[in-house]
Write a protein that holds these residues in place. Structure first.
Motif, mmCIF file in Angstrom:
data_model
loop_
_atom_site.group_PDB
_atom_site.id
_atom_site.type_symbol
_atom_site.label_atom_id
_atom_site.label_comp_id
_atom_site.label_asym_id
_atom_site.label_seq_id
_atom_site.Cartn_x
_atom_site.Cartn_y
_atom_site.Cartn_z
ATOM 1 N N GLU A 1 2.231 1.797 -3.461
ATOM 2 C CA GLU A 1 1.185 2.311 -4.357
ATOM 3 C C GLU A 1 0.944 3.799 -4.105
ATOM 4 N N LYS A 2 0.997 4.228 -2.853
ATOM 5 C CA LYS A 2 0.820 5.653 -2.540
ATOM 6 C C LYS A 2 1.954 6.475 -3.145
ATOM 7 N N ILE A 3 3.179 5.962 -3.094
ATOM 8 C CA ILE A 3 4.320 6.660 -3.690
ATOM 9 C C ILE A 3 4.111 6.797 -5.197
ATOM 10 N N LYS A 4 3.675 5.719 -5.836
ATOM 11 C CA LYS A 4 3.427 5.760 -7.275
ATOM 12 C C LYS A 4 2.320 6.755 -7.612
ATOM 13 N N GLN A 5 1.260 6.783 -6.808
ATOM 14 C CA GLN A 5 0.166 7.720 -7.048
ATOM 15 C C GLN A 5 0.639 9.168 -6.925
ATOM 16 N N LYS A 6 1.455 9.443 -5.903
ATOM 17 C CA LYS A 6 1.989 10.796 -5.731
ATOM 18 C C LYS A 6 2.864 11.182 -6.917
ATOM 19 N N ALA A 7 3.665 10.242 -7.382
ATOM 20 C CA ALA A 7 4.544 10.520 -8.525
ATOM 21 C C ALA A 7 3.718 10.782 -9.779
ATOM 22 N N ARG A 8 2.691 9.978 -10.020
ATOM 23 C CA ARG A 8 1.844 10.185 -11.203
ATOM 24 C C ARG A 8 1.105 11.522 -11.119
ATOM 25 N N PHE A 9 0.633 11.852 -9.926
ATOM 26 C CA PHE A 9 -0.045 13.135 -9.726
ATOM 27 C C PHE A 9 0.936 14.280 -9.969
ATOM 28 N N GLY A 10 2.160 14.149 -9.438
ATOM 29 C CA GLY A 10 3.184 15.162 -9.662
ATOM 30 C C GLY A 10 3.505 15.315 -11.133
ATOM 31 N N ALA A 11 3.559 14.198 -11.862
ATOM 32 C CA ALA A 11 3.834 14.245 -13.304
ATOM 33 C C ALA A 11 2.710 14.968 -14.038
ATOM 34 N N GLU A 12 1.470 14.725 -13.645
ATOM 35 C CA GLU A 12 0.346 15.424 -14.275
ATOM 36 C C GLU A 12 0.425 16.929 -14.014
ATOM 37 N N ARG A 13 0.829 17.301 -12.818
ATOM 38 C CA ARG A 13 1.007 18.732 -12.501
ATOM 39 C C ARG A 13 2.134 19.321 -13.346
ATOM 40 N N GLU B 1 0.835 -1.200 0.000
ATOM 41 C CA GLU B 1 0.000 0.000 0.000
ATOM 42 C C GLU B 1 0.876 1.258 0.000
ATOM 43 N N SER B 2 1.969 1.234 0.749
ATOM 44 C CA SER B 2 2.896 2.368 0.781
ATOM 45 C C SER B 2 3.520 2.599 -0.592
#
Length: 156
Positions: free
Chosen positions: A90-102, A87-88
């Motif tokens: 996956e959260k890191i990956k989600q933050k990275a993908r969100f950062g990439a979208e920004r 789960e940790s």
């Protein structure tokens, strides 16, 4: 040391710690590490994980040291507790993908929060060479972080 011996070591360690274990499963983590992951199922996860995962990290270090003491050539593995580790990640990956979208939206560089070396490796692996996002690590020590840089399509 084979995977069965590692499972037995984990079980024995949990028994010595007085932790009830309902199951230990095994799988291989996906790229970039492709290392064995042993997941402990227990109702006592709060005791093992601790605040901000400090207990989790200590448990992994302890079990790895015990394994190395039995076999100095043991390959790296990770112990998970009730899916906390996965789960940790996956959260890191989600933050990275969100950062990439920004970064794409603003066509700018975005700094992520400080991460340990393994977490940074996970982020770097999400953005292969030749894409519109380039990564680099900046900072030192506990403040080291990944910067996601929008390079656009013209970088091809």
């Amino acid at each position: 040391m084979n995977n069965l011996e590692i499972r037995n070591l984990i079980q024995e360690t949990m028994e010595r710690l007085g932790v009830e274990v309902t199951d230990i499963t095994e799988e291989i983590l996906e790229a970039p590490t492709e290392t064995p992951l042993f997941t402990i199922r227990t109702p006592d996860s709060y005791m093992l994980i601790g605040r901000e995962g400090v207990g989790f990290q200590a448990l992994n270090h302890l079990i790895m040291r015990l394994a190395i003491a039995k076999d100095p050539d043991v390959h790296k593995f990770t112990v998970d507790i009730n899916g906390y580790y996965k789960e940790s990640l996956e959260k890191i990956k989600q933050k990275a993908r969100f950062g990439a979208e920004r970064a794409r939206s603003f066509q700018a560089s975005i700094e992520l929060e400080p991460m340990n070396a393994f977490e940074r490796l996970i982020v770097h692996s999400l953005f292969p060479e030749g894409g519109d996002i380039k990564t680099r690590s900046e900072g030192a020590g506990s403040e080291r972080r990944v910067v996601l840089m929008f390079v656009g399509k013209e970088a091809f």
